[in-house]
Design an enzyme around this catalytic site. Structure first.
Site, PDB file in Angstrom:
ATOM      1  N   CYS A 389      -5.072  -3.444  -0.010  1.00  0.00           N
ATOM      2  CA  CYS A 389      -6.294  -2.658   0.100  1.00  0.00           C
ATOM      3  C   CYS A 389      -6.946  -2.440  -1.275  1.00  0.00           C
ATOM      4  O   CYS A 389      -7.598  -3.350  -1.768  1.00  0.00           O
ATOM      5  CB  CYS A 389      -6.030  -1.344   0.836  1.00  0.00           C
ATOM      6  N   HIS A 515      -3.887  -3.205   5.452  1.00  0.00           N
ATOM      7  CA  HIS A 515      -2.587  -2.646   5.061  1.00  0.00           C
ATOM      8  C   HIS A 515      -1.488  -3.303   5.896  1.00  0.00           C
ATOM      9  O   HIS A 515      -1.168  -2.811   6.975  1.00  0.00           O
ATOM     10  CB  HIS A 515      -2.574  -1.135   5.310  1.00  0.00           C
ATOM     11  N   GLU A 517       1.492  -3.110   5.571  1.00  0.00           N
ATOM     12  CA  GLU A 517       2.657  -2.218   5.707  1.00  0.00           C
ATOM     13  C   GLU A 517       2.630  -1.427   7.012  1.00  0.00           C
ATOM     14  O   GLU A 517       3.643  -0.877   7.421  1.00  0.00           O
ATOM     15  CB  GLU A 517       2.757  -1.268   4.502  1.00  0.00           C
TER      16      GLU A 517
HETATM   17  N1  GLN Z   1     -10.666   3.152  -2.197  1.00  0.00           N
HETATM   18  C1  GLN Z   1     -10.799   1.887  -1.558  1.00  0.00           C
HETATM   19  C2  GLN Z   1     -11.828   1.924  -0.441  1.00  0.00           C
HETATM   20  O1  GLN Z   1     -12.196   2.967   0.024  1.00  0.00           O
HETATM   21  C3  GLN Z   1      -9.473   1.411  -1.039  1.00  0.00           C
HETATM   22  C4  GLN Z   1      -8.926   2.252   0.064  1.00  0.00           C
HETATM   23  C5  GLN Z   1      -7.441   2.049   0.282  1.00  0.00           C
HETATM   24  O2  GLN Z   1      -6.736   1.536  -0.565  1.00  0.00           O
HETATM   25  N2  GLN Z   1      -6.933   2.504   1.423  1.00  0.00           N
HETATM   26  O3  GLN Z   1     -12.298   0.896   0.001  1.00  0.00           O
END
Ligand code: GLN
Length: 539
Positions: A389, A515, A517
């Protein structure tokens, strides 16, 4: 031991409460019991009750509360749901996480709609009825024979009283088994195991009309027989139903440990369910023995929520699943990237002797320059790298800056005025100002490029993964980065949102906007983690 009453709901319920202290591992117990019952052929569904007023966990600080887990339906929920999904290999819905906020909102909305017209709306019966309907509805929708309900917090808290009352009432309408988890502390000087906190905690439960059927005792060491007898005497729970729960070196051992104590048989007996015992834990036990491997690899987890490792619990577990499958163990080095950013340490020093680097998700600007330094170090030194992410976004920024010559490339989340907004707000997020439940959330399809490393790992051209983000890779920069060798090997179904990147020629350099995970399971590690560990092992 059958409890008798008039109208009975077909579903059976197991309610797990906690006493003495929080953080006893009730979630792991609930997940393990669920796994064990599944292994014996029963269809189960879990529910977690969180007595806080937030509608969901989405707006809560991970350092205080642990990771925010994301479900396929986009629900941002308590991290225990992650344990449930991993142990029981289920895809749960947001209905499996009840909070005070959710249930009150439902009742207040109904009141405004005039559903209770003329009535005074009260905790009892309106909140309690709504709760009981919720419990039954989840069981029905999931066609569950057994519903496991874990009550967050500790018995004696004001906050969870109304939930316990609803569950007490439920036990008048259905077969309900209550399991109370407590702690047996040890007085270090004399090494004596103490029972008083458990006695008093069970008394507290009885005061509100609940007599536990089982007690699950957590203790650092094996519990002495005389302690079991004493607790039986004081709590009115027969010795046979007192479950031992000493610390185990691997949480995944608990289902088998409960099986050794015949907990499944006792549950089935109480519920009057025919024993359908099968050897359902066989694969699980093979995995456990592989997890014992002496071969250890070192993985760096770089982030800013290092004060509470629970902020990254799903990643930790995903590494464990992949390592278990490959017959090795993972030692995590927690690297605080704020220190690298401030120049207190160099990325190279922090990552010395590391076999693989993970840059996990995150928000805001603190620590990001440090993370970018870590990506650079991994890329330039051919160290396996997995970005998740925010890690995907920061890896793109690093590539734009250091390979494509866009020195000031950044995300508009970090620098609003960057001349090269390689990462920018998603068009769908531009006019969103509310915070709860408003990101791009939940399961989405990922279309994978033919012949890519991603395709090799997944074995499919279309997979489903879970997202939680506001920003994305800016499509205007795709060709510039691809011309310099980076490959965007996964995107959404419109082709506009980049979802996987990889760097051919590198040992392993992959990152995902999603993600992975959140979809890794004990016996089915997520392919990205599998590939990462495999390459960190030098395979
Ligand atoms: N801050 C980034 C976004 O909002 C990544 C978010 C995250 O890692 N869950 O896109």
């Amino acid at each position: 031991m059958q409890k008798k009453c008039l109208v009975r709901d077909k579903t059976k319920y197991i309610v797990v409460t906690g006493g003495v202290i929080s953080g006893l591992g009730k979630g792991i117990f609930t997940a393990s019991l669920g796994r064990l019952l599944q292994a014996k052929g029963l269809k189960v569904v879990p529910i977690k009750i969180d007595p806080y007023i937030n509608a969901d966990a989405g707006t809560m600080n991970p350092v205080e509360h642990g990771e925010v887990f994301v479900l396929d339906d986009g629900g941002e929920v308590d991290m225990d749901l992650g344990n449930y999904e991993r142990f029981m290999n289920l895809n749960l819905t947001s209905r499996s996480n009840i909070t005070t906020g959710k249930i009150y909102k439902k009742v207040i909305d109904k009141e405004r709609e005039g559903v209770y017209l003329g009535k005074t709306v009260q905790l009892i019966p309106h909140i309690t009825d709504e709760l009981k309907d919720w419990f039954k509805d989840v069981a029905r929708r999931n066609k569950a024979e057994i519903e496991l309900i874990e009550v967050g917090g500790t018995v004696g808290d004001i906050e969870n009283l109304i939930f316990l009352e609803a569950l007490r009432q439920l036990s008048m309408e259905a077969d309900v088994i209550f399991v109370h988890c407590t702690l047996i502390p040890i007085l270090q000087v004399v090494g004596e195991q103490k029972t008083k906190p458990t006695q008093q905690s069970v008394q507290k439960l009885r005061e509100i009309g609940i007599q536990p059927d089982f007690v699950f005792l957590r203790c650092q060491v094996p519990i002495q027989d005389k302690i079991i007898s004493k607790i039986a005497l004081f709590t009115g729970v027969c010795e046979d139903n007192i479950i031992r729960g000493q610390d185990l070196d691997n949480i995944y051992k608990l289902p088998a440990f409960l099986e050794e104590q015949n907990v499944h048989k006792k549950v089935m007996e109480l519920f009057d369910i025919d024993d359908r015992s099968t050897n359902g834990l066989e694969e699980w036990k093979k995995m456990l023995s592989r997890m014992k491997s002496k071969k250890e690899i070192n993985v760096a987890m770089t982030g800013k929520y290092m004060a509470l490792h629970d902020s990254y619990v799903s990643i930790e577990q995903s590494l464990k699943h992949a390592a278990g499958m490959l017959g090795c163990t993972v030692k995590i080095k927690w690297v605080e990237t704020t220190d690298i950013e401030k120049g207190k340490v160099k990325a190279g020093e922090a990552l010395k002797g590391i076999d693989g680097v993970i840059v996990p998700g995150g928000f805001g600007s603190r620590g990001t320059e440090g993370k970018i330094e870590c990506v650079r170090y991994a890329r330039e030194n051919n160290i396996p790298f997995l970005g998740l992410c925010y890690g995907f976004q920061l890896a793109s920024i690093e590539y734009a800056r250091n390979v494509c010559g866009l020195a000031k490339a950044n995300s508009t989340e970090i620098d609003k005025n960057t001349p090269h907004p390689v990462i920018d707000i998603l068009p769908s997020q531009k006019n969103v100002y509310k915070k709860g439940g408003t990101m791009r959330l939940g399961g989405q399809d990922v279309l994978i490029k033919k012949g890519s490393a991603a395709e090799k790992l997944y074995g499919f051209r279309k997979v489903r993964e879970r997202f939680r983000h506001r920003y994305e890779f800016n499509p205007e920069y795709i060709t510039r980065l691809e011309n310099k060798g980076l490959v965007f090997s996964g995107h959404d179904s419109t082709g506009e949102i980049m979802q996987i990147l990889e760097l051919p020629g590198h040992k392993f350099f992959m990152a995902s906007q999603f993600h992975p995970e959140f979809t890794s399971r004990v016996l089915k590690p997520n392919p990205l983690f599998y590939g990462f560990i495999k390459s960190a092992l030098g395979k």
